[in-house]
Design a protein around this motif. Structure first.
Motif, PDB file in Angstrom:
ATOM      1  N   GLY A   1      -3.835 -42.271-105.120  1.00 37.11           N
ATOM      2  CA  GLY A   1      -3.799 -41.896-106.528  1.00 37.11           C
ATOM      3  C   GLY A   1      -2.747 -42.633-107.340  1.00 37.11           C
ATOM      4  N   LEU A   2      -1.980 -43.511-106.699  1.00 40.14           N
ATOM      5  CA  LEU A   2      -0.942 -44.262-107.415  1.00 40.14           C
ATOM      6  C   LEU A   2      -1.559 -45.397-108.221  1.00 40.14           C
ATOM      7  N   PRO A   3      -0.913 -45.813-109.314  1.00 43.51           N
ATOM      8  CA  PRO A   3      -1.462 -46.911-110.123  1.00 43.51           C
ATOM      9  C   PRO A   3      -1.271 -48.265-109.446  1.00 43.51           C
ATOM     10  N   ASP A   4      -2.282 -49.102-109.580  1.00 45.20           N
ATOM     11  CA  ASP A   4      -2.186 -50.500-109.150  1.00 45.20           C
ATOM     12  C   ASP A   4      -1.889 -50.644-107.660  1.00 45.20           C
ATOM     13  N   VAL A   5      -2.538 -49.823-106.827  1.00 41.27           N
ATOM     14  CA  VAL A   5      -2.328 -49.943-105.387  1.00 41.27           C
ATOM     15  C   VAL A   5      -3.625 -50.402-104.707  1.00 41.27           C
ATOM     16  N   ASP A   6      -3.438 -51.122-103.646  1.00 39.71           N
ATOM     17  CA  ASP A   6      -4.545 -51.540-102.788  1.00 39.71           C
ATOM     18  C   ASP A   6      -4.240 -50.990-101.406  1.00 39.71           C
ATOM     19  N   VAL A   7      -4.901 -49.882-101.060  1.00 37.21           N
ATOM     20  CA  VAL A   7      -4.572 -49.137 -99.851  1.00 37.21           C
ATOM     21  C   VAL A   7      -5.570 -49.454 -98.734  1.00 37.21           C
ATOM     22  N   CYS A   8      -5.012 -49.737 -97.553  1.00 31.41           N
ATOM     23  CA  CYS A   8      -5.823 -49.883 -96.346  1.00 31.41           C
ATOM     24  C   CYS A   8      -5.399 -48.800 -95.373  1.00 31.41           C
ATOM     25  N   CYS A   9      -6.333 -47.889 -95.012  1.00 36.73           N
ATOM     26  CA  CYS A   9      -6.010 -46.765 -94.133  1.00 36.73           C
ATOM     27  C   CYS A   9      -6.520 -47.017 -92.714  1.00 36.73           C
ATOM     28  N   LEU A  10      -5.639 -46.818 -91.767  1.00 34.61           N
ATOM     29  CA  LEU A  10      -6.002 -46.839 -90.343  1.00 34.61           C
ATOM     30  C   LEU A  10      -5.845 -45.412 -89.829  1.00 34.61           C
ATOM     31  N   TYR A  11      -6.977 -44.788 -89.489  1.00 33.28           N
ATOM     32  CA  TYR A  11      -6.953 -43.379 -89.077  1.00 33.28           C
ATOM     33  C   TYR A  11      -6.972 -43.302 -87.554  1.00 33.28           C
ATOM     34  N   GLN A  12      -5.892 -42.743 -86.997  1.00 35.39           N
ATOM     35  CA  GLN A  12      -5.730 -42.625 -85.546  1.00 35.39           C
ATOM     36  C   GLN A  12      -6.098 -43.952 -84.854  1.00 35.39           C
ATOM     37  N   PRO A  13      -5.442 -45.034 -85.246  1.00 32.62           N
ATOM     38  CA  PRO A  13      -5.851 -46.365 -84.773  1.00 32.62           C
ATOM     39  C   PRO A  13      -5.413 -46.630 -83.337  1.00 32.62           C
ATOM     40  N   GLN A  14      -5.998 -47.674 -82.790  1.00 34.42           N
ATOM     41  CA  GLN A  14      -5.521 -48.241 -81.534  1.00 34.42           C
ATOM     42  C   GLN A  14      -4.427 -49.265 -81.870  1.00 34.42           C
ATOM     43  N   ARG A  15      -3.639 -49.596 -80.867  1.00 32.07           N
ATOM     44  CA  ARG A  15      -2.557 -50.561 -81.088  1.00 32.07           C
ATOM     45  C   ARG A  15      -3.088 -51.886 -81.653  1.00 32.07           C
ATOM     46  N   ARG A  16      -4.214 -52.309 -81.104  1.00 38.21           N
ATOM     47  CA  ARG A  16      -4.766 -53.590 -81.509  1.00 38.21           C
ATOM     48  C   ARG A  16      -5.077 -53.603 -83.004  1.00 38.21           C
ATOM     49  N   GLU A  17      -5.576 -52.513 -83.542  1.00 34.60           N
ATOM     50  CA  GLU A  17      -5.934 -52.460 -84.960  1.00 34.60           C
ATOM     51  C   GLU A  17      -4.699 -52.622 -85.849  1.00 34.60           C
ATOM     52  N   ILE A  18      -3.626 -51.932 -85.470  1.00 35.51           N
ATOM     53  CA  ILE A  18      -2.382 -52.058 -86.256  1.00 35.51           C
ATOM     54  C   ILE A  18      -1.873 -53.495 -86.188  1.00 35.51           C
ATOM     55  N   ASN A  19      -1.862 -54.039 -84.974  1.00 35.74           N
ATOM     56  CA  ASN A  19      -1.354 -55.392 -84.779  1.00 35.74           C
ATOM     57  C   ASN A  19      -2.175 -56.409 -85.581  1.00 35.74           C
ATOM     58  N   ASP A  20      -3.502 -56.245 -85.583  1.00 34.41           N
ATOM     59  CA  ASP A  20      -4.359 -57.181 -86.309  1.00 34.41           C
ATOM     60  C   ASP A  20      -4.071 -57.153 -87.805  1.00 34.41           C
ATOM     61  N   GLN A  21      -3.878 -55.965 -88.357  1.00 35.07           N
ATOM     62  CA  GLN A  21      -3.610 -55.852 -89.787  1.00 35.07           C
ATOM     63  C   GLN A  21      -2.261 -56.488 -90.153  1.00 35.07           C
TER      64      GLN A  21
END
Length: 780
Positions: A193-213
């Motif tokens: 809900g913040l102005p001018d934000v581009d949010v990418c959500c990782l929900y209960q991710p695996q390690r690989r997903e966090i590392n890739d981002q």
């Protein structure tokens, strides 16, 4: 002005601390206040801190977990009361401890330097975990500054470059970990809900997903919501119900993110001191964690308050303080909620703003209206001070030396071919032993020389040799009547006399008479005016002699020669313009501005008569010179003197007293003879009238004041804007530039007081607290 208060606490609570204080202005390395002190061992405070947080954990655990039906209301109420009471005791113990004698000088220094109305950052540096868990927000002195907030750091840090990831947008990587017993979606909704934000959500991710981002994209903020803990000072986060990881497990990806512009890490999860330590070692600019277990409701409200303040334009630190203090409204159920959020700051980075995150400005120092006013005020003070000191003549010698240097830097000029100097030298005295009387040329020899010269049709002749009385040769023949008669018959020959002094103390002060029966219109004085350092810089062209003087000539020899030559060769007349304040002299189209006392660098001079600045021709010889011996022997071409200005005078050390120091020849032994100076003066007047050379002038006093004000103000901006670390380099650059401008103006227009302005620019480079420019503006 925003200030940074750094407290370095080296030691442990049980053993005591050595404390170092440094206070600086935001964005600058200069320490404006530094103190050393100590805090005594405080085992009771250590025990009280551990006891309080133990009570707190037993209460907070029941709130952090939704499934709490097995916990009775009586138990919760008991924990609330115990936690409330232990917090009061801990605050009291902390404030008692910091009142110790060894800490008094530090306390007093902070009180002296900080104002309650200006923003400030307290940066605590210490490795003792119990020290970090003390409620420093409750320090009585800290609470006196409503626009201050407290952050933490560790000893080793390195400044990182701030890179804009996606101008106009704030890129946020949101990691939503294990949701067991908590609602992490609320945090996600707040961020989206913040102005001018581009949010990418990782929900209960695996390690690989966090590392890739972390490797594949650029991020301004990393946000984690979920469960975390510190075990043996190492932080862990639960990224999903089956896996947890430390910061070290992501260190390579996080370093990549930092290199690409990661500016802020927020871990809205429990017990984050271990996380903060590992994140700080990676040099993340700003880190926000929770020092203990945090109830779910408090976690949500903190994120809401903090991010709304930050996105609303408040500074990072004041956004944190405002968010913390708003949590007080929850402390009836969640005691010590205001103590939980902690900021860890890389000291080499200026705290960010939402605009920085959006990439719409670079973190450079800004000129704010208040700073411009302060700089302008400082410039006015400097200008008023220097004009006052200058009027007393205290700066005259230094300015005269600068003027001489400017004169010496002039580009090489050719000799004035319109002038010839017939020089009477020591060698001539040897060649004509019977025709000199005690080093004076006799009337017989002088008449012969004038006749030789006059045969070749010179335009005018200036006789720079006094002849008030006869000077006989060895045979005692009286040629004086013939000489004076010859001078009177030739109207283009101008003999000299000397006016002398206005105050008579010796017989010489009456001056020296012109030759007998001289034409009144041809009378010329050869008086010079020299400055206090015996250097001849001024050109006296006219004066009203005192009645006591035996020389009543009103015009200088140079003026007589110049106007006679100009009248014959160019039809230019000398005109006298009467004004309400006096007379002005005009040659052709050029008015010669009269030099008066209290104008330019001349503040303590006798400005009698009509004086102008003498602009020496930058050449080794002002004119062609020929010895008397060659003239008498007719050793020169037939047209040598034709249509020329001929000056006849001594260039003889035997005469001794007719040599003068000048700006272009001021070394001992390089003084200029009087006849050569008359040639410079005559050349100057002719060149001015014909538009060949510029007239040296000064600005009026208000023009000098405006020039000093302008130079100090404009010159002060880059010094203060560049910061102390660059001030010396900038100062040197400005000296070169302003000196160059000053020299250019000198050769093209009026002389400006650059030396005075440069002095104050140098002072600015070293002493600039009153006009120091903020690195970034702290918002209240």
């Amino acid at each position: 002005m925003s200030k940074v208060v750094t407290l370095d606490l080296n030691g442990h609570l049980k053993q005591g601390f050595h404390v170092s204080l440094e206070i600086k202005e935001e964005g600058y390395s200069t320490i404006i206040c530094g103190r050393q002190g100590n805090l005594p061992p405080a085992p009771e405070l250590h025990q009280g801190c551990e006891s309080h947080w133990k009570i707190y954990r037993s209460l907070a655990a029941s709130y952090r977990i939704k499934n709490k039906q097995i916990i009775t209301q009586t138990y919760v109420q008991s924990c609330l009361e115990q936690c409330h009471q232990s917090s009061i005791e801990l605050k009291k113990s902390l404030n008692q401890w910091v009142k110790s004698e060894g800490f008094r000088e530090i306390h007093d220094c902070i009180k002296e330097q900080l104002s309650p109305t200006e923003p400030a950052r307290f940066l605590m540096r210490g490795h003792d975990e119990c020290l970090q868990k003390l409620p420093w927000y409750e320090w009585d002195m800290f609470k006196s500054y409503p626009y201050a907030e407290l952050g933490w750091s560790y000893g080793n840090y390195q400044a990182t470059k701030c890179i804009n990831t996606n101008p106009g947008k704030v890129k946020v990587l949101v990691i939503l970990g294990s949701p067991q017993g908590i609602d992490i979606n609320i945090d996600k909704n707040i961020l989206q809900g913040l102005p001018d934000v581009d949010v990418c959500c990782l929900y209960q991710p695996q390690r690989r997903e966090i590392n890739d981002q972390l490797w594949e994209d650029q991020w301004d903020i990393i946000f984690f919501a979920g469960h975390s803990r510190t075990e043996s000072q190492v932080g862990k986060i639960d990224i999903n119900p089956d896996d947890s990881m430390t910061i070290d497990d992501l260190c390579k990806g996080l370093r990549k993110a930092i290199d690409r512009g990661l500016k802020l890490a927020i871990f809205n999860s429990c017990d984050g001191l271990g996380l903060a330590k590992s994140l700080f070692q990676l040099q993340i600019p700003q880190i926000i964690v929770m020092r203990e277990l945090i109830p779910d409701a408090v976690a949500h409200k903190f994120v809401e308050y903090f991010l709304q303040n930050l996105a609303g334009g408040n500074s990072l630190y004041l956004s944190l303080r405002d968010a913390r203090e708003k949590l007080q409204g929850l402390e009836d159920k969640f005691p010590c909620a205001t103590w939980l959020p902690m900021m860890f700051q890389n000291p080499g980075i200026v705290p960010l703003t939402w605009e920085d995150l959006r990439g719409e400005k670079t973190p450079t120092r800004k000129l704010h209206r208040v700073n411009v006013i302060q700089l302008l005020l400082a410039s006015f003070v400097c200008t008023g001070l220097v004009m006052g000191v200058r009027s007393l003549g205290w700066l005259q010698d230094r300015e005269l030396k600068t003027y001489d240097q400017m004169m010496g830097m002039g580009r090489e000029e050719k000799a004035d071919t319109r002038i010839v100097i017939v020089k009477v030298t020591d060698e001539d005295m040897k060649n004509f032993p019977g025709l000199f009387n005690t080093s004076k040329i006799t009337d017989e020899l002088l008449l012969k020389a004038l006749q030789k010269i006059n045969q070749h049709q010179p335009a005018t002749i200036g006789l720079d040799i006094l002849r008030d009385i006869p000077t006989y040769s060895v045979n005692q023949v009286d040629i004086y009547p013939q000489l004076t008669s010859y001078l009177r018959e030739n109207s283009h020959i101008f003999p000299i006399c000397k006016v002398g002094e206005h105050i008579i103390t010796t017989s010489d002060d009456y001056g020296y008479s012109p030759p007998q029966n001289s034409r009144k219109n041809n009378l010329s004085f050869n008086d010079f005016v020299v400055d206090g350092d015996r250097v001849l810089r001024r050109h006296l062209i006219y004066m009203d002699p005192p009645d006591s003087s035996v020389c009543q000539a009103r015009h200088a020899l140079s003026l007589q020669l110049a106007r006679n030559f100009l009248s014959k060769s160019a039809g230019i007349k000398l005109e006298v313009i009467q004004t309400p304040t006096g007379k002005l002299f005009q040659l052709g189209q050029v008015i010669l501005p009269e030099l008066n006392n209290k104008v330019g660098f001349y503040q303590t001079i006798d400005d009698g008569g009509y004086q102008i600045l003498l602009n020496y021709r930058s050449t080794q010889n002002i004119a062609t010179e020929i010895s008397l011996h060659r003239v008498i022997n007719h050793d020169f071409p037939a047209d040598f003197f034709q249509n020329k200005i001929v000056l006849v005078g001594y260039i003889s050390r035997a005469k001794g007293n007719d040599f003068y120091a000048t700006p272009v020849s001021d070394k001992p032994g390089e003084e200029m003879a009087g006849v050569q100076i008359h040639a410079h003066m005559t050349s100057q007047l002719i060149s001015i009238a014909l538009g060949e050379r510029k007239l040296l002038t000064f600005l009026p006093w208000w023009g000098d004041a405006a020039a000093i004000l302008l130079i100090t103000f404009i010159g002060g901006i880059p010094i203060l804007y560049g910061g102390k670390s660059l001030s010396v380099i900038i100062m040197l650059g400005e000296i070169i530039i302003i000196t160059g401008i000053g020299y250019y103006v000198y050769i093209t227009g009026p002389f400006i007081p650059t030396i005075i302005a440069l002095v104050f620019i140098t002072i600015y480079a070293y002493v600039s607290p009153i006009t120091r420019i903020n690195h970034v503006k702290e918002n209240k």
